[in-house]
Scaffold this motif. Sequence first.
Motif, PDB file in Angstrom:
ATOM      1  N   GLN A 117       2.480 -11.920   6.154  1.00 35.75           N
ATOM      2  CA  GLN A 117       1.753 -12.044   5.118  1.00 35.75           C
ATOM      3  C   GLN A 117       0.241 -12.324   5.317  1.00 35.75           C
ATOM      4  OE1 GLN A 117       3.588 -15.630   3.865  1.00 35.75           O
ATOM      5  NE2 GLN A 117       5.390 -14.221   2.667  1.00 35.75           N
ATOM      6  N   ARG A 118      -0.080 -12.773   6.408  1.00 35.26           N
ATOM      7  CA  ARG A 118      -1.620 -12.812   6.802  1.00 35.26           C
ATOM      8  C   ARG A 118      -2.175 -11.421   7.194  1.00 35.26           C
ATOM      9  NH1 ARG A 118      -1.636 -17.114  11.001  1.00 35.26           N
ATOM     10  NH2 ARG A 118      -1.644 -15.427  12.179  1.00 35.26           N
ATOM     11  N   ARG A 136      -2.977  -9.726   3.873  1.00 38.57           N
ATOM     12  CA  ARG A 136      -3.985 -10.130   3.107  1.00 38.57           C
ATOM     13  C   ARG A 136      -5.179 -10.083   3.725  1.00 38.57           C
ATOM     14  NH1 ARG A 136      -0.326 -14.699   2.413  1.00 38.57           N
ATOM     15  NH2 ARG A 136      -1.584 -15.718   4.086  1.00 38.57           N
ATOM     16  N   TYR A 188       4.713 -16.077   7.736  1.00 37.60           N
ATOM     17  CA  TYR A 188       3.435 -16.232   7.097  1.00 37.60           C
ATOM     18  C   TYR A 188       2.595 -15.433   7.974  1.00 37.60           C
ATOM     19  CZ  TYR A 188      -1.216 -18.441   6.334  1.00 37.60           C
ATOM     20  OH  TYR A 188      -2.251 -18.551   6.176  1.00 37.60           O
ATOM     21  N   SER A 189       2.814 -15.033   9.142  1.00 35.54           N
ATOM     22  CA  SER A 189       1.934 -14.054  10.150  1.00 35.54           C
ATOM     23  C   SER A 189       1.972 -12.545   9.509  1.00 35.54           C
ATOM     24  CB  SER A 189       2.319 -13.888  11.675  1.00 35.54           C
ATOM     25  OG  SER A 189       2.254 -15.203  12.263  1.00 35.54           O
ATOM     26  N   ALA A 203       6.201 -15.590  12.720  1.00 32.75           N
ATOM     27  CA  ALA A 203       6.566 -16.203  11.392  1.00 32.75           C
ATOM     28  C   ALA A 203       6.315 -15.362  10.609  1.00 32.75           C
ATOM     29  CB  ALA A 203       5.934 -17.625  11.431  1.00 32.75           C
ATOM     30  N   SER A 253       8.940  -8.277   4.607  1.00 32.10           N
ATOM     31  CA  SER A 253       7.963  -8.866   5.467  1.00 32.10           C
ATOM     32  C   SER A 253       8.886  -9.773   6.395  1.00 32.10           C
ATOM     33  CB  SER A 253       7.109  -9.812   4.655  1.00 32.10           C
ATOM     34  OG  SER A 253       6.100  -9.104   3.786  1.00 32.10           O
ATOM     35  N   GLN A 254      10.006 -10.255   5.748  1.00 34.65           N
ATOM     36  CA  GLN A 254      10.977 -11.085   6.786  1.00 34.65           C
ATOM     37  C   GLN A 254      11.493 -10.357   8.026  1.00 34.65           C
ATOM     38  OE1 GLN A 254      11.583 -14.823   6.422  1.00 34.65           O
ATOM     39  NE2 GLN A 254      12.074 -14.043   8.490  1.00 34.65           N
TER      40      GLN A 254
END
Length: 110
Positions: free
Chosen positions: A32-33, A36, A29-30, A27, A17-18
């Motif tokens: 990962q979102r 999800r 987090y984006s 980011a 993901s990174q």
Amino acid sequence: MTPAEFKSTREALGLSSQWLADRWGVALYSVQRWERGRTLPEDLAVDLEGLVRRMGADVERMSLGGGGRVIEVPRTDAESPDGMPAAYHRAVALAVARETGARIVYAGES
């Protein structure tokens, strides 16, 4: 592309993901979102599909050598020859090995 398809594709390509966050300038987090439940933006989905095509081309090119050979893969990202993660190269090598019977070894250990 559904979130599950996105994550499955990322994992099949050996991409973290990174790594994708860095590639896309977003980011972590984006990413990962998007895994999800959020919809992956179209331009990023196109880039991901390009990586899928690249993997297919890499597998095809490497498979031409046939079986009985050794495929060297990087152990770490720092040893990767082209900026792709070491896990990407190992995923390509595994696909080639399954098609041809080639052996996979870490670079320098053949």
